[in-house]
Scaffold this active site. Structure first.
Site, PDB file in Angstrom:
ATOM      1  N   ARG A 283       0.850  -1.177   0.000  1.00  0.00           N
ATOM      2  CA  ARG A 283       0.000   0.000   0.000  1.00  0.00           C
ATOM      3  C   ARG A 283       0.895   1.238   0.000  1.00  0.00           C
ATOM      4  O   ARG A 283       1.455   1.626   1.029  1.00  0.00           O
ATOM      5  CB  ARG A 283      -0.893  -0.010   1.235  1.00  0.00           C
ATOM      6  N   HIS A 287      -3.976   4.251   4.458  1.00  0.00           N
ATOM      7  CA  HIS A 287      -5.099   3.320   4.511  1.00  0.00           C
ATOM      8  C   HIS A 287      -6.357   3.990   3.975  1.00  0.00           C
ATOM      9  O   HIS A 287      -7.052   3.447   3.124  1.00  0.00           O
ATOM     10  CB  HIS A 287      -5.312   2.852   5.950  1.00  0.00           C
ATOM     11  N   TYR A 296       3.819   5.004  11.399  1.00  0.00           N
ATOM     12  CA  TYR A 296       4.032   3.596  11.758  1.00  0.00           C
ATOM     13  C   TYR A 296       4.852   2.801  10.748  1.00  0.00           C
ATOM     14  O   TYR A 296       5.081   1.611  10.949  1.00  0.00           O
ATOM     15  CB  TYR A 296       2.682   2.896  11.977  1.00  0.00           C
TER      16      TYR A 296
END
Length: 389
Positions: A283, A287, A296
């Protein structure tokens, strides 16, 4: 026609012929036909000949799908959409799977399958209406054999399994008629693989030999949770524990994704039951537009995956082999620009829903209680000057 109540076929010649012993034994994990550098390679178990038209079509699809994504992200940033689920970097996984479908196959998506929707002929403006909050998904699933987006994580895998079992009972599986035999594909992410619904779907699909392909886009992040926190083995190997084959494919390779998904769908149509396809990808974006992935994950990981860009590798192959000229790439770019302009103008023109519309299509026949609620709300709206109920 296959018997829906018959037990699933044992692992043996069928599995070895279609998916090969190396996948059963957990050998070469990644099916790849086009390297990140754009070099064509062979695979002992999955290999197809692609025409120049197909290759150019894959490139065009991925460029259009990326434009849908980037324009929608920009629209959200400008306050025109409430939220947007990005797919940057996952174009090959979605286009490869989407183009492997036959018209009679049915798709059960999550909330990120914009590329599959494109391949099924769904107007992307209909997707934007959902994320703008002016409708609940303004398309008829039966027109494009593409279900409504699913927000409940993993729930669509159970829907897909039940639909596939219905296909069995309707005699649309294993007849040998290519225009009749159908399959179902359920899309979900690596995070959803930890959900109970997904594992229950695996059990039902295996028990009833349902003609369903479980297509997992492993983009390696369940929001902020890395894949290594969810499983100690590659996801595709889980399938064997439920009694059906699994295969891992390079999800940034549109050729390999197409070949693997096509084989899995055909296996389902032939009455050989479910398959788990793990499209190993990344990705590249957030998100959703409410997420900040810099909190993160490491920027070095993102940079390394940029070198595996699914569009760049197809472009390199086309150019290196003289399969597309400068005019082709210019035309695709211009088409993408036109699509972007249409989306920008179209989303702002989408009408707001009428307040009383919430009472429609709740029941086949309106109940007395619902009618009373409707009338009370209508009277409340009428109390405002200039009300447009």
């Amino acid at each position: 026609m296959t018997d829906p109540a018959a037990p699933p076929p044992a692992f043996g010649p069928d599995l070895a012929e279609v998916f090969g012993p190396s996948q059963q034994d957990g050998g070469p994990e990644l099916v790849q036909l086009l390297t990140p550098e754009g070099e064509r390679v062979q695979h002992p178990e999955f290999d197809l000949d692609f025409s120049p038209e197909q290759l150019r079509g894959f490139y065009r699809d991925m460029v259009m799908v990326r434009r849908i994504d980037t324009e929608s992200t920009a629209l959200q940033r400008h306050g025109e959409l409430g939220i947007w689920a990005q797919l940057l970097g996952q174009e090959a996984a979605q286009v490869g799977a989407g183009r492997a479908l036959r018209p009679q196959d049915f798709v059960f998506p999550t909330y990120r399958e914009h590329g599959v929707a494109w391949c099924r002929g769904l107007d992307p403006l209909k997707l934007l209406g959902l994320f703008r909050g002016v409708d609940h998904g303004d398309w008829d699933p039966e027109e494009v054999n593409f279900g409504l987006y699913t927000i409940v994580i993993g729930a669509q895998t159970l829907h897909a399994t039940g639909y596939a079992m219905g296909m069995q009972r309707d005699g649309a599986v294993g007849t040998g008629d290519p225009d009749r035999d159908a399959a179902v594909i359920a899309h979900f992410g690596d995070g959803a693989s930890s959900q109970g619904d997904v594992n229950e779907a695996f059990i039902f699909a295996a028990s009833y030999n349902a003609p369903v392909v479980f297509f997992c886009q492993n983009n390696q992040w369940a929001i902020s949770e890395p894949i290594e926190r969810q499983t100690r083995i590659p996801l595709y190997q889980r399938a064997l524990g439920f009694g059906f084959p699994g295969v891992r494919v390079d999800g940034n390779d549109v050729l390999a994704t197409y070949a693997v998904t096509q084989a899995a769908l055909q296996r389902a149509r032939d009455g050989q039951g479910p398959t788990f396809v793990e499209a190993y990808t990344y990705r590249m974006g957030a998100h959703t537009t409410t997420d900040d992935p810099t909190r993160y994950r490491l920027s070095d990981d993102v940079e390394s995956w940029k070198l595996k860009d699914p569009i760049s590798r197809v472009e390199a192959y086309l150019r290196r082999n003289g399969l597309a000229d400068a005019d082709f790439f210019a035309d695709v770019s211009a088409e993408a620009d036109a699509l972007g302009a249409r989306l920008r103008d179209g989303v702002k023109a989408l009408p707001d829903p009428q307040p009383l519309g919430i009472f429609e299509h709740v029941y086949a026949e309106q109940t007395e209680e619902l009618r009373r609620q409707h009338d009370e709300f209508a009277a409340y709206l009428d109390s405002f000057e200039g009300s447009h109920a």
